[in-house]
Design a protein around this motif. Structure first.
Motif, PDB file in Angstrom:
ATOM      1  N   LEU A  74       0.878  -1.294  -0.204  1.00 31.45           N
ATOM      2  CA  LEU A  74      -0.112  -0.180  -0.046  1.00 31.45           C
ATOM      3  C   LEU A  74       0.645   1.377   0.110  1.00 31.45           C
ATOM      4  N   PRO A  75       0.302   2.424  -0.389  1.00 34.74           N
ATOM      5  CA  PRO A  75       1.080   3.747  -0.623  1.00 34.74           C
ATOM      6  C   PRO A  75       1.418   4.300   0.787  1.00 34.74           C
ATOM      7  N   PRO A  76       2.170   5.132   0.958  1.00 28.46           N
ATOM      8  CA  PRO A  76       2.476   5.767   2.356  1.00 28.46           C
ATOM      9  C   PRO A  76       1.274   6.510   2.976  1.00 28.46           C
ATOM     10  N   GLN A  77       0.270   6.844   2.084  1.00 31.15           N
ATOM     11  CA  GLN A  77      -0.722   7.617   2.422  1.00 31.15           C
ATOM     12  C   GLN A  77      -1.688   6.674   3.261  1.00 31.15           C
ATOM     13  N   VAL A  78      -1.877   5.461   3.086  1.00 31.03           N
ATOM     14  CA  VAL A  78      -2.793   4.615   3.634  1.00 31.03           C
ATOM     15  C   VAL A  78      -2.176   4.566   5.195  1.00 31.03           C
ATOM     16  N   ARG A  79      -0.860   4.109   5.344  1.00 31.61           N
ATOM     17  CA  ARG A  79      -0.366   4.120   6.775  1.00 31.61           C
ATOM     18  C   ARG A  79      -0.320   5.413   7.554  1.00 31.61           C
ATOM     19  N   ASP A  80      -0.263   6.490   6.679  1.00 29.27           N
ATOM     20  CA  ASP A  80      -0.465   7.714   7.672  1.00 29.27           C
ATOM     21  C   ASP A  80      -1.847   7.992   7.970  1.00 29.27           C
ATOM     22  N   ALA A  81      -2.711   7.402   7.167  1.00 32.04           N
ATOM     23  CA  ALA A  81      -4.217   7.600   7.870  1.00 32.04           C
ATOM     24  C   ALA A  81      -4.562   6.777   8.823  1.00 32.04           C
TER      25      ALA A  81
END
Length: 228
Positions: free
Chosen positions: A156-163
């Motif tokens: 998954l992209p880093p945006q998903v981890r940040d969210a």
């Protein structure tokens, strides 16, 4: 004169004939037979039939190879999934009762919130699934969470981890505020109860406080036992 000439020519002719016949001799063995050469002749129908047969054979071979490749691929996927599932499920935590309880809790959430509002009807079953999984199968739930984090970091992209991290922070903050509110409400309730009990004691003279009431309630029974 003409007769003489005729007589003289007759023997000469006979001598030549005898000489030619004596010179021709028959062979002892028969003459060899000449080899027969067969010429291959193909018609248009034979060419069409041969090309069709070759096409069918090649198509069948390619289809068989593709089918074997797909079967091998699915077998590999099945083995990978089986090994991963066996690694996620701990040996000391049986799935038979716990998984049944998790399913019942999830279905109960969907049934009880059937006529509720849309957000409650959508969010309740997943929340009950996660909560019941953490309660009845804690080790399996922990392994699944670790596997999800691993997949999230790889795919998954880093945006998903940040969210997700932002959601966890908000959730932890909400849980902390809820706990603090409950503790403060508990302290306020206990203080109100203590004040009410103290006022009852002051007005009536009965000891209904925490330990006094118990002691006062227990003392008559002890005195009665002594008198008996």
């Amino acid at each position: 004169m003409a007769a003489a000439v005729g007589v003289s020519r007759g023997p000469v002719y006979a001598e030549e004939t005898s000489t030619s016949s004596s010179s021709k001799k028959l062979p002892i063995y028969s003459s060899p037979v000449e080899p027969v050469t067969l010429a291959e002749v193909r018609g248009p129908l034979e060419e069409q039939v041969g090309s069709a047969r070759r096409y069918v054979v090649d198509s069948t071979r390619h289809a068989s190879d593709a089918l074997r490749g797909q079967i091998s691929k699915w077998i590999g996927v099945e083995q990978a999934v089986e090994s991963k599932v066996s690694s996620l499920i701990p040996a000391d935590e049986p799935l038979t009762p716990g998984l049944l309880y998790v399913g019942v809790a999830t279905l109960a959430g969907s049934v009880f919130t059937r006529y509720r509002s849309f957000p409650i009807r959508i969010l309740t079953p997943p929340l009950l699934l996660v909560g019941s999984l953490n309660y009845f199968l804690p080790k399996t739930s922990h392994n699944l969470a670790d596997y999800y984090l691993e997949v999230e970091q790889r795919r998954l992209p880093p945006q998903v981890r940040d969210a997700r991290e932002w959601t966890n922070e908000k959730w932890n903050a909400l849980v902390g505020e809820t706990r603090q509110g409950l503790q403060s409400a508990k302290r306020q309730t206990s203080s109100i109860v203590d004040q009410s009990l103290s006022r009852v004691e002051q007005n009536t003279g009965l000891k209904v406080g925490g330990g006094g009431g118990t002691a006062a309630a227990a003392s008559p029974s002890s005195d009665a036992k002594k008198l008996v």
